[in-house]
Design an enzyme around this catalytic site. Structure first.
Site, PDB file in Angstrom:
ATOM      1  N   CYS A  26       0.879  -1.174   0.000  1.00  0.00           N
ATOM      2  CA  CYS A  26       0.000   0.000   0.000  1.00  0.00           C
ATOM      3  C   CYS A  26       0.914   1.221   0.000  1.00  0.00           C
ATOM      4  CB  CYS A  26      -0.943  -0.022   1.201  1.00  0.00           C
ATOM      5  SG  CYS A  26      -0.098  -0.070   2.795  1.00  0.00           S
ATOM      6  N   MET A  27       0.515   2.315   0.608  1.00  0.00           N
ATOM      7  CA  MET A  27       1.324   3.540   0.539  1.00  0.00           C
ATOM      8  C   MET A  27       2.594   3.451   1.381  1.00  0.00           C
ATOM      9  SD  MET A  27      -1.205   6.818   0.333  1.00  0.00           S
ATOM     10  CE  MET A  27       0.209   7.866  -0.032  1.00  0.00           C
TER      11      MET A  27
END
Length: 239
Positions: A26-27
């Protein structure tokens, strides 16, 4: 220790490449779906340079990296070649449908977050400039800036198709072709005509006079393309 060396160490400390079903990000975090979580050497992973933390959450093993997570992911990916059809280990609990769905969506959206975030920031900046009357809402400048920001959202199915293809381990160009079918003007125009209640508008078209195809505007949609690419991944392997 560089990223490549550290990524090799991470693979070793999670039980080796053979213990990895899937890896995505994810981020800020690397996310692993592992065959046997008892093989994780979590304390050793936390001690690696560049690793900000590690935890097991939602049946995933997550390693917190920060903004450079994509560089780590790109270093790990060539070293991991899991068989997409590998059966789950004996005794491994099956994920709930909601948990599996959320993992899939987060895995698909993770790589394209920078594009979405950038487009959102441009939209926010544009709205601020208009509100402060720095530029006129009817100016050509606004039109150009808006198309730069809105392009990502309008053609979101293409971005999702590529990302989903990587997650479901299928051909990325075929996935983009599926998105192109959903975004083809014939279907988009039919959906716009239906929405505007234009004369002659239809809500369904028929393939071979028998198979119904619902008229829908797939621009900016999320779920249809993800499920389409999931279906593609099985069809492609079978064919």
């Amino acid at each position: 220790m560089g990223i490549t060396a550290t990524s090799q160490k991470i693979i070793e400390l999670v039980g080796g490449a053979g213990n990895i079903n899937k890896v995505w990000h994810c981020m800020t975090r690397l996310r692993f779906d592992l065959v046997d979580k008892s093989k994780i050497r979590q304390a050793d992973i936390k001690a690696l340079p560049g690793v900000l933390g590690a935890q097991i959450q939602s049946d995933q093993f997550q390693i917190i990296i920060g903004p450079k997570v994509n560089e780590w992911y790109q270093a790990i990916l060539p070293q991991v070649s899991p068989d997409a059809d590998r059966p789950a280990a004996a005794g491994k609990a099956r994920k709930g449908l909601i948990s599996l769905f959320m993992d899939t969506v987060s895995g698909v959206f993770g790589p394209i977050v920078p594009a979405i975030a950038g487009a959102g920031m441009i939209k926010g900046l544009l709205a601020g400039l208009i509100a402060l009357k720095v530029i006129s809402a009817s100016s050509d400048t606004v039109v150009v800036i808006d198309l730069i920001a809105s392009g990502v959202f309008y053609f979101l199915p293409f971005f999702l198709a590529i990302s989903a293809a990587k997650m479901f381990k299928t051909n990325e160009y075929l996935a983009a072709a599926v998105a192109a079918c959903l975004m083809y003007p014939s279907l988009i125009d039919a959906a716009k005509a239906l929405a505007s209640h234009a004369p002659g508008a239809v809500d369904t078209i028929y393939f071979l006079n028998s198979v119904p195809v619902s008229v829908f505007n797939y621009a900016s949609s999320v779920i249809p393309i993800i499920f389409s690419v999931l279906a593609l991944s099985y069809i492609h392997r079978w064919v």
